[in-house]
Structures are given as C-alpha cells and as structure tokens.
Motif scaffolding. Structure first.
Motif, PDB file in Angstrom:
ATOM      1  N   LEU A   1       0.824  -1.210   0.000  1.00 30.68           N
ATOM      2  CA  LEU A   1       0.000   0.000   0.000  1.00 30.68           C
ATOM      3  C   LEU A   1       0.858   1.260   0.000  1.00 30.68           C
ATOM      4  O   LEU A   1       0.452   2.289  -0.525  1.00 30.68           O
ATOM      5  CB  LEU A   1      -0.913   0.000   1.232  1.00 30.68           C
ATOM      6  CG  LEU A   1      -2.113  -0.946   1.161  1.00 30.68           C
ATOM      7  CD1 LEU A   1      -2.821  -1.003   2.508  1.00 30.68           C
ATOM      8  CD2 LEU A   1      -3.079  -0.488   0.073  1.00 30.68           C
ATOM      9  N   GLU A   2       2.031   1.173   0.576  1.00 29.11           N
ATOM     10  CA  GLU A   2       2.925   2.314   0.505  1.00 29.11           C
ATOM     11  C   GLU A   2       3.401   2.553  -0.925  1.00 29.11           C
ATOM     12  O   GLU A   2       3.579   3.707  -1.334  1.00 29.11           O
ATOM     13  CB  GLU A   2       4.141   2.069   1.425  1.00 29.11           C
ATOM     14  CG  GLU A   2       3.789   2.107   2.916  1.00 29.11           C
ATOM     15  CD  GLU A   2       5.004   1.844   3.788  1.00 29.11           C
ATOM     16  OE1 GLU A   2       6.114   1.676   3.208  1.00 29.11           O
ATOM     17  OE2 GLU A   2       4.849   1.812   5.007  1.00 29.11           O
ATOM     18  N   ALA A   3       3.600   1.441  -1.670  1.00 24.97           N
ATOM     19  CA  ALA A   3       4.026   1.585  -3.083  1.00 24.97           C
ATOM     20  C   ALA A   3       2.894   2.166  -3.917  1.00 24.97           C
ATOM     21  O   ALA A   3       3.111   3.083  -4.725  1.00 24.97           O
ATOM     22  CB  ALA A   3       4.483   0.237  -3.637  1.00 24.97           C
ATOM     23  N   VAL A   4       1.686   1.665  -3.741  1.00 33.25           N
ATOM     24  CA  VAL A   4       0.515   2.142  -4.483  1.00 33.25           C
ATOM     25  C   VAL A   4      -0.617   2.338  -3.468  1.00 33.25           C
ATOM     26  O   VAL A   4      -1.335   1.382  -3.144  1.00 33.25           O
ATOM     27  CB  VAL A   4       0.098   1.163  -5.582  1.00 33.25           C
ATOM     28  CG1 VAL A   4      -1.145   1.689  -6.316  1.00 33.25           C
ATOM     29  CG2 VAL A   4       1.224   0.923  -6.566  1.00 33.25           C
ATOM     30  N   PRO A   5      -0.749   3.513  -2.935  1.00 29.03           N
ATOM     31  CA  PRO A   5      -1.815   3.733  -1.955  1.00 29.03           C
ATOM     32  C   PRO A   5      -3.190   3.424  -2.540  1.00 29.03           C
ATOM     33  O   PRO A   5      -3.460   3.701  -3.706  1.00 29.03           O
ATOM     34  CB  PRO A   5      -1.666   5.228  -1.618  1.00 29.03           C
ATOM     35  CG  PRO A   5      -0.245   5.555  -1.969  1.00 29.03           C
ATOM     36  CD  PRO A   5       0.101   4.704  -3.133  1.00 29.03           C
ATOM     37  N   GLY A   6      -4.038   2.870  -1.736  1.00 27.73           N
ATOM     38  CA  GLY A   6      -5.378   2.561  -2.165  1.00 27.73           C
ATOM     39  C   GLY A   6      -5.483   1.271  -2.944  1.00 27.73           C
ATOM     40  O   GLY A   6      -6.542   1.012  -3.554  1.00 27.73           O
ATOM     41  N   ASP A   7      -4.431   0.413  -2.978  1.00 27.45           N
ATOM     42  CA  ASP A   7      -4.485  -0.846  -3.731  1.00 27.45           C
ATOM     43  C   ASP A   7      -5.572  -1.740  -3.134  1.00 27.45           C
ATOM     44  O   ASP A   7      -5.509  -2.113  -1.943  1.00 27.45           O
ATOM     45  CB  ASP A   7      -3.125  -1.543  -3.672  1.00 27.45           C
ATOM     46  CG  ASP A   7      -3.153  -2.868  -4.412  1.00 27.45           C
ATOM     47  OD1 ASP A   7      -3.517  -2.881  -5.615  1.00 27.45           O
ATOM     48  OD2 ASP A   7      -2.824  -3.894  -3.796  1.00 27.45           O
ATOM     49  N   GLY A   8      -6.599  -2.065  -3.917  1.00 27.25           N
ATOM     50  CA  GLY A   8      -7.761  -2.804  -3.446  1.00 27.25           C
ATOM     51  C   GLY A   8      -7.437  -4.188  -2.929  1.00 27.25           C
ATOM     52  O   GLY A   8      -7.863  -4.550  -1.811  1.00 27.25           O
ATOM     53  N   PRO A   9      -6.678  -5.029  -3.654  1.00 24.77           N
ATOM     54  CA  PRO A   9      -6.386  -6.370  -3.153  1.00 24.77           C
ATOM     55  C   PRO A   9      -5.620  -6.349  -1.821  1.00 24.77           C
ATOM     56  O   PRO A   9      -5.895  -7.173  -0.933  1.00 24.77           O
ATOM     57  CB  PRO A   9      -5.543  -6.986  -4.279  1.00 24.77           C
ATOM     58  CG  PRO A   9      -5.986  -6.270  -5.494  1.00 24.77           C
ATOM     59  CD  PRO A   9      -6.267  -4.877  -5.054  1.00 24.77           C
ATOM     60  N   SER A  10      -4.689  -5.413  -1.662  1.00 21.52           N
ATOM     61  CA  SER A  10      -3.932  -5.342  -0.392  1.00 21.52           C
ATOM     62  C   SER A  10      -4.867  -4.999   0.757  1.00 21.52           C
ATOM     63  O   SER A  10      -4.795  -5.603   1.857  1.00 21.52           O
ATOM     64  CB  SER A  10      -2.824  -4.293  -0.507  1.00 21.52           C
ATOM     65  OG  SER A  10      -1.904  -4.642  -1.529  1.00 21.52           O
ATOM     66  N   ARG A  11      -5.770  -4.057   0.518  1.00 17.74           N
ATOM     67  CA  ARG A  11      -6.711  -3.684   1.572  1.00 17.74           C
ATOM     68  C   ARG A  11      -7.658  -4.824   1.878  1.00 17.74           C
ATOM     69  O   ARG A  11      -8.008  -5.072   3.048  1.00 17.74           O
ATOM     70  CB  ARG A  11      -7.487  -2.443   1.134  1.00 17.74           C
ATOM     71  CG  ARG A  11      -6.574  -1.220   0.977  1.00 17.74           C
ATOM     72  CD  ARG A  11      -7.307  -0.047   0.384  1.00 17.74           C
ATOM     73  NE  ARG A  11      -8.417   0.392   1.223  1.00 17.74           N
ATOM     74  CZ  ARG A  11      -9.236   1.376   0.938  1.00 17.74           C
ATOM     75  NH1 ARG A  11      -9.076   2.054  -0.199  1.00 17.74           N
ATOM     76  NH2 ARG A  11     -10.205   1.719   1.771  1.00 17.74           N
ATOM     77  N   ALA A  12      -8.088  -5.571   0.833  1.00 17.16           N
ATOM     78  CA  ALA A  12      -8.995  -6.700   1.066  1.00 17.16           C
ATOM     79  C   ALA A  12      -8.310  -7.786   1.890  1.00 17.16           C
ATOM     80  O   ALA A  12      -8.908  -8.347   2.830  1.00 17.16           O
ATOM     81  CB  ALA A  12      -9.465  -7.262  -0.279  1.00 17.16           C
ATOM     82  N   LEU A  13      -7.060  -8.091   1.559  1.00 14.86           N
ATOM     83  CA  LEU A  13      -6.346  -9.141   2.310  1.00 14.86           C
ATOM     84  C   LEU A  13      -6.035  -8.692   3.723  1.00 14.86           C
ATOM     85  O   LEU A  13      -6.058  -9.497   4.670  1.00 14.86           O
ATOM     86  CB  LEU A  13      -5.058  -9.511   1.562  1.00 14.86           C
ATOM     87  CG  LEU A  13      -5.172 -10.670   0.548  1.00 14.86           C
ATOM     88  CD1 LEU A  13      -5.452 -11.991   1.237  1.00 14.86           C
ATOM     89  CD2 LEU A  13      -6.227 -10.403  -0.504  1.00 14.86           C
ATOM     90  N   LEU A  14      -5.750  -7.405   3.946  1.00 13.75           N
ATOM     91  CA  LEU A  14      -5.543  -6.917   5.302  1.00 13.75           C
ATOM     92  C   LEU A  14      -6.825  -7.070   6.128  1.00 13.75           C
ATOM     93  O   LEU A  14      -6.786  -7.383   7.332  1.00 13.75           O
ATOM     94  CB  LEU A  14      -5.099  -5.454   5.267  1.00 13.75           C
ATOM     95  CG  LEU A  14      -3.645  -5.200   4.836  1.00 13.75           C
ATOM     96  CD1 LEU A  14      -3.381  -3.704   4.658  1.00 13.75           C
ATOM     97  CD2 LEU A  14      -2.676  -5.807   5.852  1.00 13.75           C
ATOM     98  N   GLY A  15      -7.985  -6.862   5.516  1.00 11.97           N
ATOM     99  CA  GLY A  15      -9.246  -7.056   6.195  1.00 11.97           C
ATOM    100  C   GLY A  15      -9.428  -8.503   6.625  1.00 11.97           C
ATOM    101  O   GLY A  15      -9.920  -8.796   7.724  1.00 11.97           O
ATOM    102  N   ARG A  16      -9.045  -9.442   5.740  1.00 11.88           N
ATOM    103  CA  ARG A  16      -9.172 -10.855   6.097  1.00 11.88           C
ATOM    104  C   ARG A  16      -8.222 -11.217   7.233  1.00 11.88           C
ATOM    105  O   ARG A  16      -8.557 -12.012   8.132  1.00 11.88           O
ATOM    106  CB  ARG A  16      -8.854 -11.716   4.867  1.00 11.88           C
ATOM    107  CG  ARG A  16      -9.935 -11.707   3.826  1.00 11.88           C
ATOM    108  CD  ARG A  16      -9.634 -12.766   2.790  1.00 11.88           C
ATOM    109  NE  ARG A  16     -10.308 -12.504   1.544  1.00 11.88           N
ATOM    110  CZ  ARG A  16     -10.016 -13.102   0.405  1.00 11.88           C
ATOM    111  NH1 ARG A  16      -9.017 -13.969   0.387  1.00 11.88           N
ATOM    112  NH2 ARG A  16     -10.694 -12.826  -0.676  1.00 11.88           N
ATOM    113  N   ILE A  17      -7.015 -10.644   7.157  1.00  9.46           N
ATOM    114  CA  ILE A  17      -6.048 -10.951   8.216  1.00  9.46           C
ATOM    115  C   ILE A  17      -6.607 -10.514   9.570  1.00  9.46           C
ATOM    116  O   ILE A  17      -6.467 -11.213  10.600  1.00  9.46           O
ATOM    117  CB  ILE A  17      -4.700 -10.269   7.907  1.00  9.46           C
ATOM    118  CG1 ILE A  17      -4.029 -10.939   6.718  1.00  9.46           C
ATOM    119  CG2 ILE A  17      -3.773 -10.302   9.138  1.00  9.46           C
ATOM    120  CD1 ILE A  17      -2.777 -10.233   6.229  1.00  9.46           C
TER     121      ILE A  17
END
Length: 578
Positions: free
Chosen positions: A541-557
């Motif tokens: 997310l630091e590389a590309v803020p707002g990246d949807g898959p990263s945010r989705a996987l963080l939610g699952r974690i």
C-alpha cells in the motif's frame, strides 16, 4: 436499331452474309466492267485492225496489178509475141484486180459490223463515211481503168507504142490517185483504230478504278458494319465486366444499362437482378450486423451446420460491467440513459472488435464477448482478450470526461468505472433458443466463471481479473499479478485468479514494487503467517496507496487474527454469493 436486337449468332451470320454480298457485288461489277473491256478489245482486234489491214493490202494489190499490167505489155512488145506468157500475165492481172475488190469488200463488211454492233461506243458516222469512200474509190478505179485497159490492149495489138505509153501513164496516174484515196482512208481508219484503242484503255482504267473504288467502298462499309455490330456486342461486355469489378469491390449500387436484346442483354438483365439480390442480402447482413457480430453472421452463412449442430471448443470469455450504473441510471431520463449507454457500448466495443473478439450480447450495462475458433486459432484468444481488457480500461478516463457532456451536466452523480472478468475453458457453441427465435452463443463453466470474476472485482477493488487457465495461456506476454486462490459461487475447487496490470514491460517502479510486496504477503498469508503478511501488504500500500487487493487481504487478516482458520486450511477463499 433492329439489328442490335438480334441474337449474337444472327449478328455474326449477318456480318458474314453482308460481307459475302459486298464481295459478290464487287465481283459482279468487276466482271461486267471486264466484259465491256473484252467487247471493246475484241472489236479492236477482230474488226478495226483487220479492216485497216485489208485497206493496206488493197494498196499492195493495186501495185501488184500495175506490175502485172506492165508484164503483159512487155510480153506483147516482144517479137515474136509470147502468147502463152502473155496469157499468164493476163491471169495475174485479173487476179490482182479481183483481190483489190475482195480486200475492199472485206474492209467494208468489218466497218459495217462495227457500225451495227450496239455494244460498242464507236463513231458510226465517221465509219459510215469511210465505208462510202472505200466503195467510191473502188468503183471509180474500176470504171476509169476498165476503159484504159481495153484501149491499152488495142494499142498494143496495133503496135501503137507511143499511144500505148501515154495510156499506160494515164493508168499509173489513176492507180496513184486510187492509192492516195486508199492512204487517206487508211489514215482516217487508223484514227478510228486509235480512238478504239483509247476507248479500250479508258474502259480498262475505269474498270480498274471502279473496281478499286467499289472494293474500297465494300471494305469500308463492311468494316463500319462489322464495327457497329461488334461494338454492340463488346460494349455490353465491357459494361458487364465493369459491373463485375464493382461487385467484386463490394459495391452493389451500379446496375448495368441493358442496351441490347441478345444473349448479352439477357445476361446483363440477370446481372442486374443478381446485384439487386446482393444489395438486398447486404442490407440484411448490415442489419444483422447491428444485432449480431458480423463475424458470427459471416460464420453462420459460410458454415450453417455449426449453428445447427453445435460444437465444443476451448474459448476465452469476457464479461465487462459498468460500476455504479444502478445509482447513475436512477437520476437520468430514459433518453439520456440510452444516449449514455450507446456511447458507452460504442467506446467499449471498439477494443473488442479491434482485437478480433466477438461480441455475444449486451446485458443491461454489461458486455459479453468471446475469443476462439473458428475466428481465432491457437493460443491467441487469451492474449487478445487481455489486450482488449487493457484498452477498455484505458478508455475509462476519457469516458468519465465525456459522459457529463453527453448529459449536459457538470459532473456525474456517481463516478463510473469498469469491472472485467476473463476465463478460458471448454464451452458449447451453437444456436440456442426456441423455434421462433434463436441466438448463436456460448455456454459452459468458463462463461459462468468469467461472469463471477467480473463481480469479484468488487470484492478486491480491481478492474480486470482473469482465471488460472487464461493466465497460463497468456504467460509472460502481459504483466499479471496473482490476487488470490478463490472458489466462486457454484465451484467447489478453488483456483488462482490474477489481475492484469498492463502490457509486457509496461510496469512502473511503483507497480513492480507493489507486485513484489503483494506476492510476499500472499505467500505469508497462505502459510498463516499473518503478521508477516500484514507487513507485506502494508508495504504494497505504501508503493501504491489505495491498492484494493492489499486492503482486502488486510481485512481478512484482521478477521483471522480474531478467528484463526481451521487446521489444514488451504489458503483459498470461498464466495458463497454471486
């Protein structure tokens, strides 16, 4: 003209007959002219020249007569008189005298024959005068010399030599006068011979000139006639050839002018009917092309058995949907909504067709398209579908600017975006429907998977998701990022899904860093090392803020930290809803 309304066979036969008639006319005219020359030449050879010869011989006979007369005198003057020799010379004298009359008579008969012949244009008046002069000259010679001959013989018998000499000189004078008359007649006759010769030459020259003119005229008339008839044949053929080339080029709006009623005219009429039918078929094809992809239309025309029987083929399927359509459509008028959707479909359909895809149908705001045989062979379908998806995504910024202008508003109430799902697998192709209406389409698990992947974009906040089989077919020809292992609704076995980031070699540094950190986080996530996975996803997310898959996987974690997965978890995520 009536002649151009005949059949080709009659035209050709007519040309041949016309040329034959012209040849016959030329030949007949030549023979007539030649026969006239022959008549004149025959008259010159058998009448004029022989008559002139007879007059010339009459001169010679008069000289022979004079010689015989002198010999008679010489025989009488001998002492003693040789009576036997005298009698012989007397016979010669009488024979020469008779021949003079015969030659003159033959000349007169030939001249009269020339006068009596109506076939020749002779100077009959001049010839008649010549004939009279011949008769007069002979009559006068006969009259004058008969008296002198009798007197001469008496004087010789009486031995009156001086008187006999005077009589003999008078006889010579009469002979010379006769010869002069005959010479004058011969001169006039020679003029007639020259006139006749000139006539022969003139008629012969006229015959040659007339024959040449008639031959040339026949050739010109025959050529013009043949040219007219042949042009009546070749012109429609050239028009037919030009029309054929127009049809070959796909232009059906130029019918051929039917100018004849022969076989070519019938062919031209049939050609016009064919053009009309082709134009009608083209209109049908264009009309169907607005509702069915032109490739499908052409394929159904070329291979109708495919539509009837159906076939199982490996194809790549795409579903494209507009995000926020429901909210956006609620505030639009029907006319405005149709205008927006038509523009949206026009913009998004272009990349599909430019990449050889087939648009199967429009479903609401969604587009269903496919790639595969018989339109595309080999491993190209998956790559072309990925390229089409990239180009469609590239159109989104321009589309977001165009839509407000289309509606006449400053800004859209809801921002629009795309969601694209692509899957590859075996499907059934064929015509599906009822007896009243059918649709050529594709059906199978790959179709369902592509539709589910399009919807899964909402879960991961992505634009383009592709299935495992599609990613395998694309290989390294596009930049991909594995997103997750997912079992969509209706499937029990999970499979990897990938996001299409761009064309090969087109990643930015940020995207490359994103893909690397995300891959590290995904590996830790599947190994249940959630703290490590969370750190990697945050780095992404630091590389590309707002990246949807990263945010989705963080939610699952976060969920798994509260409720850890069961032992033996395979790292896959299962969606229970469509």
């Amino acid at each position: 003209m009536p002649i151009f309304n005949q059949s080709i066979r009659r035209k050709i036969v007519g040309i041949a007959l016309g040329l034959i008639v012209l040849m016959l006319v030329t030949s007949i005219l030549s023979m007539v002219m030649s026969s006239q020359v022959g008549v004149l030449l025959d008259e010159l050879t058998n009448r004029y020249i022989p008559a002139y010869g007879d007059l010339a011989r009459a001169n010679i006979r008069s000289l022979e007569r004079a010689v015989a007369l002198r010999r008679m005198v010489m025989m009488k003057m001998q002492s003693p008189t040789d009576e036997e020799a005298y009698a012989a010379r007397l016979r010669e004298f009488e024979e020469a005298d008779r021949k003079i009359e015969e030659e003159a008579e033959r000349a007169r008969r030939l001249i009269n024959a020339i006068i009596d012949d109506p076939r020749t244009p002779s100077d009959n008046a001049a010839l008649a005068r010549i004939e009279i002069r011949i008769d007069t000259a002979v009559s006068e010679l006969r009259r004058d010399q008969n008296e002198d001959h009798a007197r001469l013989l008496k004087q010789i018998d009486a031995k009156q030599m001086i008187d006999a000499r005077n009589t003999l000189e008078h006889i010579d004078l009469l002979r010379d006068q006769f010869n002069q008359k005959i010479d004058a007649i011969r001169a006039d006759m020679l003029k007639q011979v020259f006139v006749s010769t000139s006539q022969v030459i003139s008629h012969q020259q006229k015959a040659i000139i007339v024959s040449g003119i008639v031959t040339l005229l026949a050739a010109v008339v025959g050529f013009v006639f043949a040219l007219l008839v042949s042009s009546g044949i070749t012109r429609p053929v050239r028009l037919l050839l030009a029309g054929t080339r127009e049809v070959e080029a796909g232009r059906f709006d130029k019918p051929i002018t039917v100018s004849t009623q022969d076989e070519i005219g019938e062919l031209a009429a049939a050609f016009n009917r064919m053009i009309e039918q082709l134009r009608h078929n083209e209109r049908i094809r264009e009309t169907f092309g607005r509702y069915i992809d032109p490739k499908v239309v052409q394929g159904l025309i070329d291979r109708p058995e495919v539509a009837i029987d159906g076939q199982r083929r490996v194809m790549t399927i795409m579903f494209c949907d507009m995000s926020g359509f429901t909210s956006m459509s609620e505030g639009m008028t029907p006319r405005g909504l149709v205008k927006v959707m038509n523009h949206y479909f026009t913009v998004m359909s272009a990349p599909v067709r430019s990449n050889r895809g087939v648009i199967d149908k429009y479903i609401g705001d969604a587009i269903m398209a496919y790639w595969g045989p018989p339109f595309i062979e080999g491993d190209e379908p998956a790559l072309l579908a990925g390229l089409a998806a990239i180009e469609m995504a590239e159109q989104v910024p321009a589309l977001q600017k165009q839509l407000p202008d289309l509606l006449g508003i400053r800004a859209m109430p809801v921002p629009c975006d795309l969601r694209i799902g692509i899957a590859t697998g075996e499907v059934l192709t064929g015509s599906i429907g009822s007896e009243l209406m059918m649709s050529f389409t594709v059906m199978g698990d790959a179709v369902n998977l592509a539709s589910r992947l399009e919807a899964v974009n909402k879960v991961y906040g992505t634009r383009i998701l592709i299935a495992q089989a599609t990613a395998d077919a694309i290989g390294e020809r596009l930049e991909l990022r594995e997103i997750d292992r997912l079992a969509v609704a209706g499937q029990s076995a999970p499979q990897a899904i990938f996001e299409v980031l761009g064309r090969a070699g087109a990643l930015t540094e940020a995207q490359a860093s994103l893909r690397k950190h995300y891959a590290d986080g995904l590996a830790a996530y599947r190994a249940c090392r959630f703290a490590e996975a969370g750190a990697a996803f945050n780095a992404a997310l630091e590389a590309v803020p707002g990246d949807g898959p990263s945010r989705a996987l963080l939610g699952r974690i976060a969920q798994f930290e509260a409720n850890p997965p069961e032992a033996g978890w395979d790292g896959a995520w299962r969606l229970e809803q469509k």
